[in-house]
Design an enzyme around this catalytic site. Structure first.
Site, PDB file in Angstrom:
ATOM      1  N   SER A 138     -25.023  13.239  38.128  1.00  0.00           N
ATOM      2  CA  SER A 138     -26.421  12.986  38.446  1.00  0.00           C
ATOM      3  C   SER A 138     -27.289  13.537  37.329  1.00  0.00           C
ATOM      4  O   SER A 138     -27.300  14.742  37.067  1.00  0.00           O
ATOM      5  CB  SER A 138     -26.800  13.654  39.770  1.00  0.00           C
ATOM      6  OG  SER A 138     -28.211  13.761  39.862  1.00  0.00           O
ATOM      7  N   ASP A 182     -28.943   2.234  39.040  1.00  0.00           N
ATOM      8  CA  ASP A 182     -30.090   1.607  39.711  1.00  0.00           C
ATOM      9  C   ASP A 182     -30.002   0.084  39.722  1.00  0.00           C
ATOM     10  O   ASP A 182     -30.812  -0.583  40.370  1.00  0.00           O
ATOM     11  CB  ASP A 182     -31.393   2.062  39.042  1.00  0.00           C
ATOM     12  CG  ASP A 182     -31.629   3.554  39.262  1.00  0.00           C
ATOM     13  OD1 ASP A 182     -31.149   4.088  40.279  1.00  0.00           O
ATOM     14  OD2 ASP A 182     -32.282   4.188  38.414  1.00  0.00           O
TER      15      ASP A 182
HETATM   16  C1  S3P Z   1     -32.682   9.220  37.293  1.00  0.00           C
HETATM   17  C2  S3P Z   1     -31.369   9.372  37.577  1.00  0.00           C
HETATM   18  C3  S3P Z   1     -30.660   8.590  38.603  1.00  0.00           C
HETATM   19  C4  S3P Z   1     -31.441   7.357  39.011  1.00  0.00           C
HETATM   20  C5  S3P Z   1     -32.883   7.611  39.219  1.00  0.00           C
HETATM   21  C6  S3P Z   1     -33.518   8.221  37.972  1.00  0.00           C
HETATM   22  C7  S3P Z   1     -33.265  10.060  36.237  1.00  0.00           C
HETATM   23  O1  S3P Z   1     -30.441   9.433  39.703  1.00  0.00           O
HETATM   24  O2  S3P Z   1     -30.901   6.771  40.166  1.00  0.00           O
HETATM   25  O3  S3P Z   1     -33.547   6.405  39.502  1.00  0.00           O
HETATM   26  O4  S3P Z   1     -34.364   9.735  35.739  1.00  0.00           O
HETATM   27  O5  S3P Z   1     -32.643  11.061  35.859  1.00  0.00           O
HETATM   28  P1  S3P Z   1     -29.112  10.345  39.735  1.00  0.00           P
HETATM   29  O6  S3P Z   1     -28.934  10.853  38.356  1.00  0.00           O
HETATM   30  O7  S3P Z   1     -29.339  11.437  40.710  1.00  0.00           O
HETATM   31  O8  S3P Z   1     -28.025   9.377  40.133  1.00  0.00           O
END
Ligand code: S3P
Length: 441
Positions: free
Chosen positions: A176, A327
């Site tokens: 993440s 996404d």
């Molecule tokens: C994001 C990371 C993703 C993504 C979100 C934006 C970011 O989430 O789904 O829309 O800007 O770091 P995760 O890293 O928790 O999967």
């Protein structure tokens, strides 16, 4: 396409001919959040060019202003100047900080606030935010020495009590970028070094920006290490177009016969363009200068993305590919409806904790439009039937489900009515207008 009926429900008729033309998609949401937050944490003035003007990133501007940063708009078209408060000087706020619908802002802010020894802030957001877990950031921050009090132990509203933090080594249970960013921010003000270990690579905008701002940051395979920072110092930050917003137009052009579009200045960072590689593998006609996997440049690469209609075949998306297209996975399901054979997404249980449970929203939503799709605990299986009937879909207040419904409508036999299309304004306020432009050229 007819955009009709009031503010909420919008009908997307089958496209009478292909999408054609060239346009610029809105600025990258992920980078805009980071630009505003890191600029607010720095000590000087930071010029941000092409900051995204959408609900989520406006929540970030409001949050950094509440914390004492000054935001000057209209210096030049599309530019902001942010006067930072410094890494250790955010103001306390009388009211909770409202992150709106932004999970990214909700996961980033605690990293900054947790290092403010002896001070506390409460963070809250909309109904979707109140269902999204914060324990994934609370856990590492508590190991560093902060204290987080969350509703039912893991949901907003929650209060961050700052402390003198110690550096840690943190092996993330899931890939993440939000959690990675939160821990790296806290690591900049902790004692000693902090290392985050990812199970597989996730988007790396934070590492690129912080390295550029002079933070002592090292990458060794899946390990990212950061050391204490006195102050961040940025030159201007340029925000390219958002590949996640571009993906909806890419899917529309891939699906509607007769289409050929060019999307200019799209971020080509390899950690963000997994979807384009998936479309290519499905037989889609996509061209652009995509960054090579593993690259790490200070500045985000940009490219024009060119897409034409093509017939598609099913594919399997799993493992390392998931965070690189996280996404865009709902769109993989939509493409799968039109592809020959089976399209499978697995290892994507993270979709269950997005703005809504996106596995359920995609499976129920597309099935309602005639898709042969089944949900699994960590993804879905779609059997391509060569098309979609159409019907009605609810966005459930999720911007990406709203735009998915719109694209489905253009490619469907009977058209699709999207309830709650206004949710698109979270990341792409001009989406319906951009589609209309591409359909009239
Ligand atoms: C994001 C990371 C993703 C993504 C979100 C934006 C970011 O989430 O789904 O829309 O800007 O770091 P995760 O890293 O928790 O999967």
């Amino acid at each position: 396409m007819t955009a009709s009926t009031g503010t909420e429900a919008v009908r997307f008729d089958p496209a009478p001919s292909g999408l054609r033309g060239t346009l610029r998609v809105p600025a990258d949401k992920a980078l805009s959040h980071r630009a505003a937050l890191f600029a607010a944490m720095s000590s000087g003035d930071v010029r941000v060019r092409n900051y995204l003007d959408a609900a989520d990133t406006n929540s970030t501007l409001a949050a950094v202003q509440a914390l004492g940063a000054r935001v000057q708009r209209g210096v030049a078209p599309g530019e902001l100047v942010i006067h930072g408060v410094g890494l250790r000087a955010p103001q306390e706020t009388a009211a909770p900080i409202d992150v709106g619908n932004s999970g990214t802002l909700m996961r980033f802010l605690p990293g900054w606030l947790a290092v403010q020894s002896g001070r506390s802030w409460t963070i809250d957001g909309d109904a979707s935010i109140r269902r999204r877990p914060v324990d994934r950031v609370a856990l590492p921050l508590e190991r560093m020495g902060a204290r987080i009090e969350a509703r039912d132990g893991r949901f907003p509203p929650f209060t961050v009590h700052g402390a003198e933090l110690r550096g840690i080594e943190y092996a993330m249970p899931v890939a993440s970028a939000q959690v990675k960013t939160c821990v790296l921010i806290a690591g900049m003000a902790g004692a000693g070094e902090t290392t985050v270990i990812e199970p597989v690579p996730s988007r790396d905008h934070t590492e690129r920006l912080l390295a550029r701002a002079g933070a002592p940051l090292r990458r060794e395979g899946l390990r990212v290490t950061i050391g204490p920072v006195e102050q961040l110092a940025f030159d201007a930050i340029d925000v390219p177009g958002d590949p996640s917003s571009a993906a909806f137009l890419v899917a529309a052009a891939a699906l509607v016969p007769g289409s050929r579009i060019v999307l200019e200045d799209v971020n080509a960072n390899w950690t963000r363009i997994g979807f384009l590689r998936i479309v290519e593998r499905m037989g889609g006609a996509v061209a652009g200068e995509l960054e090579a996997p593993g690259a790490f440049a200070g500045v985000e690469p940009v490219t024009a993305v060119e897409v034409e209609h093509a017939s598609l075949r099913g594919t399997t998306v799993a493992g390392e590919e998931i965070p690189l297209a996280i996404d865009e996975l709902p769109l993989v399901a939509l493409l799968g409806c039109f592809a020959e054979g089976e399209t499978v997404v697995r290892d994507a249980q993270e979709l269950r904790v997005k703005e809504v449970d996106r596995i359920e929203a995609v499976v129920d939503g597309l099935r309602g439009l005639g898709a042969d799709i089944e949900g699994t605990p960590d993804g879905f299986v779609v059997r391509g039937t060569g098309g979609l009937r159409g019907g009605r879909i609810s966005s459930r207040g999720d911007h990406r489900i709203a735009m998915l419904g719109a694209v489905a409508g253009l490619a469907s036999r009977d058209g699709v009515e999207v309830d709650g299309m206004d949710a698109a304004a979270v990341s792409y306020p001009g989406f319906t207008a951009d589609l209309a432009t591409l359909l009239t050229r």
